[in-house]
Design an enzyme around this catalytic site. Structure first.
Site, PDB file in Angstrom:
ATOM      1  N   HIS A  63       0.674  -1.262  -0.141  1.00  0.00           N
ATOM      2  CA  HIS A  63       0.059  -0.023   0.013  1.00  0.00           C
ATOM      3  C   HIS A  63       0.799   1.167  -0.214  1.00  0.00           C
ATOM      4  O   HIS A  63       2.038   1.379   0.538  1.00  0.00           O
ATOM      5  CB  HIS A  63      -0.812  -0.040   1.270  1.00  0.00           C
ATOM      6  CG  HIS A  63      -1.894   1.037   1.205  1.00  0.00           C
ATOM      7  ND1 HIS A  63      -1.551   2.310   1.895  1.00  0.00           N
ATOM      8  CD2 HIS A  63      -3.020   1.208   0.959  1.00  0.00           C
ATOM      9  CE1 HIS A  63      -2.384   3.281   1.864  1.00  0.00           C
ATOM     10  NE2 HIS A  63      -3.543   2.319   1.293  1.00  0.00           N
ATOM     11  N   ARG A  74       1.139   3.752   2.095  1.00  0.00           N
ATOM     12  CA  ARG A  74       1.726   4.101   3.250  1.00  0.00           C
ATOM     13  C   ARG A  74       3.067   3.163   3.552  1.00  0.00           C
ATOM     14  O   ARG A  74       3.619   3.620   4.764  1.00  0.00           O
ATOM     15  CB  ARG A  74       0.589   3.970   4.338  1.00  0.00           C
ATOM     16  CG  ARG A  74      -0.246   4.990   4.475  1.00  0.00           C
ATOM     17  CD  ARG A  74       0.244   6.349   5.111  1.00  0.00           C
ATOM     18  NE  ARG A  74       0.908   5.932   6.446  1.00  0.00           N
ATOM     19  CZ  ARG A  74       0.052   5.910   7.644  1.00  0.00           C
ATOM     20  NH1 ARG A  74      -1.010   6.154   7.647  1.00  0.00           N
ATOM     21  NH2 ARG A  74       0.734   5.534   8.635  1.00  0.00           N
ATOM     22  N   LYS A  75       3.056   2.132   2.686  1.00  0.00           N
ATOM     23  CA  LYS A  75       4.159   1.365   3.190  1.00  0.00           C
ATOM     24  C   LYS A  75       5.535   1.768   2.631  1.00  0.00           C
ATOM     25  O   LYS A  75       5.630   2.585   2.089  1.00  0.00           O
ATOM     26  CB  LYS A  75       4.001  -0.109   2.812  1.00  0.00           C
ATOM     27  CG  LYS A  75       2.618  -0.779   3.472  1.00  0.00           C
ATOM     28  CD  LYS A  75       2.392  -0.710   4.656  1.00  0.00           C
ATOM     29  CE  LYS A  75       1.329  -1.242   5.400  1.00  0.00           C
ATOM     30  NZ  LYS A  75       0.002  -0.459   5.337  1.00  0.00           N
ATOM     31  N   VAL A  76       6.721   1.049   3.103  1.00  0.00           N
ATOM     32  CA  VAL A  76       8.004   1.556   2.697  1.00  0.00           C
ATOM     33  C   VAL A  76       8.287   1.464   1.218  1.00  0.00           C
ATOM     34  O   VAL A  76       8.874   2.546   0.478  1.00  0.00           O
ATOM     35  CB  VAL A  76       9.186   0.752   3.293  1.00  0.00           C
ATOM     36  CG1 VAL A  76      10.521   1.048   2.929  1.00  0.00           C
ATOM     37  CG2 VAL A  76       8.762   0.937   4.923  1.00  0.00           C
TER      38      VAL A  76
END
Length: 379
Positions: free
Chosen positions: A182, A184-186
């Site tokens: 997603h 929002r992930k790294v």
């Protein structure tokens, strides 16, 4: 505005997507296969299976190990609701236990107390990218002969030291580790997920179930010089990743080590800037863990209003998020009597906020965040 998170994407990802579009193969195909191979090689897993998102990954993981009606899965309430929902998708019951307040991860002692004859698995969460105590939890699962599934949604690029060696999260310690891509992930593919395992049987099961239970994938049928009729061996799902997503993911994977290194430096600077604020608790990283710092979570001093702090920061152009949610407080689970005390989980939700952190962040931005937080707490 300083955002809570910001994906790092440029023309390389755009060009990878463009080439895939022009290739004419858009759905699950050669890019997905390559992404799976490269991800498995990076984390040290024997096999990897790409899926549409991490929720799908968690569902398939539980389904593949046989979790079903009447079973219980011990997990954290203090996690995104997908962790609990994936258990419910299988007709099983999530049994919520409390967290260690220093790491926001499952407390192994509380997990041990929750295991019964109905427990089929432990679903651990590497919360906000911070590795949980896998050594203790795996020993517990092995002792009770139950499965260990890792919700590693936030943990791509995190590492853990076990038996003196540093391993990537995703190298199988339990049966399966599930990741999210997603935004929002790294690293991101827009949406998307990955399942890492050391079992060829589980990997084959994932790849069957993600594509409607189809006996012969369309990649094989399209490449065959002979007519092939597929069968549908069981009720499966449409949990496929597209080749466009995978093409972007392959470029993101090339950046992962540098992104994590940058985020670790940002976390170090935050510790310096915020370390002298009375009553503010900073994140704790055990000596056996190396977080990717997917989020930077601070606990506010006592008697400080969480929402008021967040609103003040937003008014100053700084986005934050509340502490990680507790599933047992949400409508689908709130009517159920909880067997175990969850006070630390509730305190973590109510007293913590997540500060902005992303690889492109500069020192000036972090100083601005720190100064704004200090001023807000003073007032």
């Amino acid at each position: 505005m300083i955002p809570i998170a910001l994906p790092i994407l440029d023309g390389e990802e755009g060009e990878a997507a463009r080439r895939t579009v022009l290739s004419g193969w858009l759905s699950q195909g050669p890019q997905v296969a390559a992404f799976e191979h490269e991800f498995a090689a990076l984390v040290g897993a024997s096999y990897a299976c790409a899926v549409s998102n991490c929720t799908a990954a968690l569902h398939l993981a539980l389904r593949a190990i046989g979790v079903g009606p009447g079973d219980e899965v011990v997990t954290a309430s203090h996690s995104f609701i997908a962790s609990a929902n994936s258990i419910r998708y299988c007709g099983a019951t999530p049994v919520f236990v409390d967290i260690d307040p220093s790491t926001y991860n499952l407390d192994p002692e509380r997990v041990a107390e929750a295991i019964t004859e109905r427990t089929r698995a432990i679903l651990v969460v590497h919360q906000m990218g911070m590795p949980c105590d896998l050594a203790a939890l795996k020993a517990l699962a092995d002792r009770h002969q139950i499965s260990l599934i890792e919700d590693a949604a936030c943990a791509a690029g995190s590492q853990i030291r076990i038996d003196g060696l540093w391993d990537w999260i995703g190298k199988p310690h339990g049966q399966i580790a599930c990741f999210s891509f997603h935004p929002r992930k790294v690293i991101t593919t827009g949406e998307g997920g990955m399942m890492a395992t050391g079992s060829v049987d589980l990997d084959q099961k994932f790849k069957l179930l993600r594509q409607h239970g189809m006996s012969v994938p369309d990649t094989v049928r399209h490449g065959s010089q002979q007519v092939i009729f597929e069968d549908y061996l069981e009720v499966g799902f449409n949990y496929r990743m597209t080749d466009m997503q995978a093409a972007i993911g392959r470029k993101q994977l090339e950046r992962l080590t540098d992104i994590v290194s940058r985020r670790r430096a940002l976390a170090g600077l935050y510790a310096e800037l915020l370390g002298n604020i009375e009553g503010l608790s900073l994140p704790f990283e055990p000596e056996w863990a190396r977080s990717n710092w997917q989020s930077y979570c601070v606990r506010l001093p006592d008697r400080v209003d969480q929402r008021a702090v967040m609103q003040s920061l937003l008014d100053q152009g700084i986005a934050t998020r509340r502490g990680i949610m507790c599933a047992h407080r949400e409508v689908p689970y709130a009517h159920e009597k909880q067997r175990h005390d969850l006070c630390q989980s509730e305190l973590a939700q109510d007293r913590s906020i997540l500060l902005p952190i992303y690889a492109q962040m500069v020192e000036e931005d972090q100083v601005r965040v720190a100064d704004a937080l200090k001023a807000t707490l003073r007032n």
